[in-house]
Design a protein around this motif. Structure first.
Motif, PDB file in Angstrom:
ATOM      1  N   ILE A  70       0.830  -1.212   0.000  1.00  0.00           N
ATOM      2  CA  ILE A  70       0.000   0.000   0.000  1.00  0.00           C
ATOM      3  C   ILE A  70       0.861   1.257   0.000  1.00  0.00           C
ATOM      4  O   ILE A  70       0.590   2.209  -0.751  1.00  0.00           O
ATOM      5  CB  ILE A  70      -0.953  -0.015   1.207  1.00  0.00           C
ATOM      6  N   TYR A  71       1.912   1.266   0.800  1.00  0.00           N
ATOM      7  CA  TYR A  71       2.722   2.486   0.933  1.00  0.00           C
ATOM      8  C   TYR A  71       3.689   2.675  -0.237  1.00  0.00           C
ATOM      9  O   TYR A  71       3.821   3.792  -0.753  1.00  0.00           O
ATOM     10  CB  TYR A  71       3.504   2.454   2.239  1.00  0.00           C
ATOM     11  N   LEU A  74       1.335   1.309  -4.250  1.00  0.00           N
ATOM     12  CA  LEU A  74       0.261   2.107  -4.837  1.00  0.00           C
ATOM     13  C   LEU A  74       0.747   3.343  -5.584  1.00  0.00           C
ATOM     14  O   LEU A  74       0.145   3.712  -6.608  1.00  0.00           O
ATOM     15  CB  LEU A  74      -0.747   2.512  -3.751  1.00  0.00           C
ATOM     16  N   ILE A  77       0.972   3.142  -9.310  1.00  0.00           N
ATOM     17  CA  ILE A  77      -0.223   3.226 -10.156  1.00  0.00           C
ATOM     18  C   ILE A  77      -0.959   4.547  -9.918  1.00  0.00           C
ATOM     19  O   ILE A  77      -2.144   4.669 -10.201  1.00  0.00           O
ATOM     20  CB  ILE A  77      -1.167   2.025  -9.909  1.00  0.00           C
ATOM     21  N   ILE A  79      -1.466   6.269  -6.984  1.00  0.00           N
ATOM     22  CA  ILE A  79      -2.184   6.485  -5.719  1.00  0.00           C
ATOM     23  C   ILE A  79      -1.163   6.734  -4.619  1.00  0.00           C
ATOM     24  O   ILE A  79      -0.448   5.820  -4.211  1.00  0.00           O
ATOM     25  CB  ILE A  79      -3.075   5.288  -5.360  1.00  0.00           C
ATOM     26  N   GLN A  80      -1.059   7.950  -4.161  1.00  0.00           N
ATOM     27  CA  GLN A  80      -0.070   8.335  -3.152  1.00  0.00           C
ATOM     28  C   GLN A  80      -0.768   8.577  -1.816  1.00  0.00           C
ATOM     29  O   GLN A  80      -1.657   9.418  -1.717  1.00  0.00           O
ATOM     30  CB  GLN A  80       0.664   9.608  -3.591  1.00  0.00           C
ATOM     31  N   SER A  86      -1.879   5.216   5.056  1.00  0.00           N
ATOM     32  CA  SER A  86      -1.453   3.926   4.507  1.00  0.00           C
ATOM     33  C   SER A  86      -1.544   2.828   5.559  1.00  0.00           C
ATOM     34  O   SER A  86      -2.041   1.722   5.301  1.00  0.00           O
ATOM     35  CB  SER A  86      -0.010   4.013   3.988  1.00  0.00           C
TER      36      SER A  86
END
Length: 216
Positions: A70-71, A74, A77, A79-80, A86
């Motif tokens: 996730i951190y 993402l 793609i 997504i920050q 996160s």
């Protein structure tokens, strides 16, 4: 004692973040877990398959890997997310998989006769669930759900790997600045133990109160 005194502001800040991570993730995870549990017992095959796949993935992979994906993953793609969101997202998704099984077990633990009696009186499905089945399911699931909350509170320590300054990260910081790593980690370990001891006591009180409510 001097280590505790000197590092008290840091520890207090880390404790606040740890508690926030645990509580917020548990609340969100409970809501998502309840929806997944309902999908698991649904007559809709697609929803049931989706719920089974979700539980299999999030229970079958380490929480640490999920946090890192996730951190660090993402952003690839587009997504920050900041470290704390996160960590909350990862903890929520992870907890929901386990909580869904706790809730499902509670629902299935309610005698089928309860459903049949409500149905014979013409009570709609969702009203039966809300007024009769759900309260009993929560009582059945409380020990498992409480244990998951305690485990989740300890799991928050993994948020330190993505720079969230919770208790474990504070212990690392104190150790690196004082070279008293053993004392720092023992101190933080004691704080975790105290938190979870209080949660265990609270769980016991809640279980006894719910037991008395159904015994009378």
């Amino acid at each position: 004692m001097d280590l505790l005194t000197n590092s008290f502001p840091q520890l207090l800040q880390g404790l606040a973040i740890t508690l926030s991570l645990g509580v917020v993730s548990f609340v969100l995870g409970s809501a998502l877990g309840a929806l997944i549990a309902l999908a698991r017992i649904s007559d809709v095959r697609f929803l049931r398959a989706l719920a089974i796949s979700y539980v299999s993935i999030f229970r079958g992979t380490p929480l640490l890997i999920q946090i890192l994906i996730i951190y660090f993953g993402l952003p690839q793609i587009g997504i920050q997310l900041e470290p704390i969101p996160s960590a909350i997202l990862a903890l929520t998704l992870f907890a929901a998989a386990y909580l869904s099984e706790n809730f499902r077990g509670g629902i299935l633990g309610v005698d089928i006769g309860q459903w049949e009696a409500a149905n014979s009186m013409g009570m709609p499905y969702w009203r039966t669930f809300r007024r009769i089945v759900f309260p009993q399911a929560i009582r059945v699931a409380t020990p498992a759900v409480g244990s998951r909350f305690i485990a989740l509170m300890k799991d928050t320590s993994l948020a330190s790997v993505v720079t969230v300054v919770e208790l474990t990260r504070v212990a690392e910081s104190i150790g690196s600045s004082t070279f008293r790593y053993m004392e720092a980690f023992f101190l933080v370990g004691a704080i975790y133990w105290l938190i979870n001891t209080l949660l265990s006591i609270g769980q016991g009180v809640l279980e006894r109160r719910m037991g008395r409510a159904y015994a009378t």
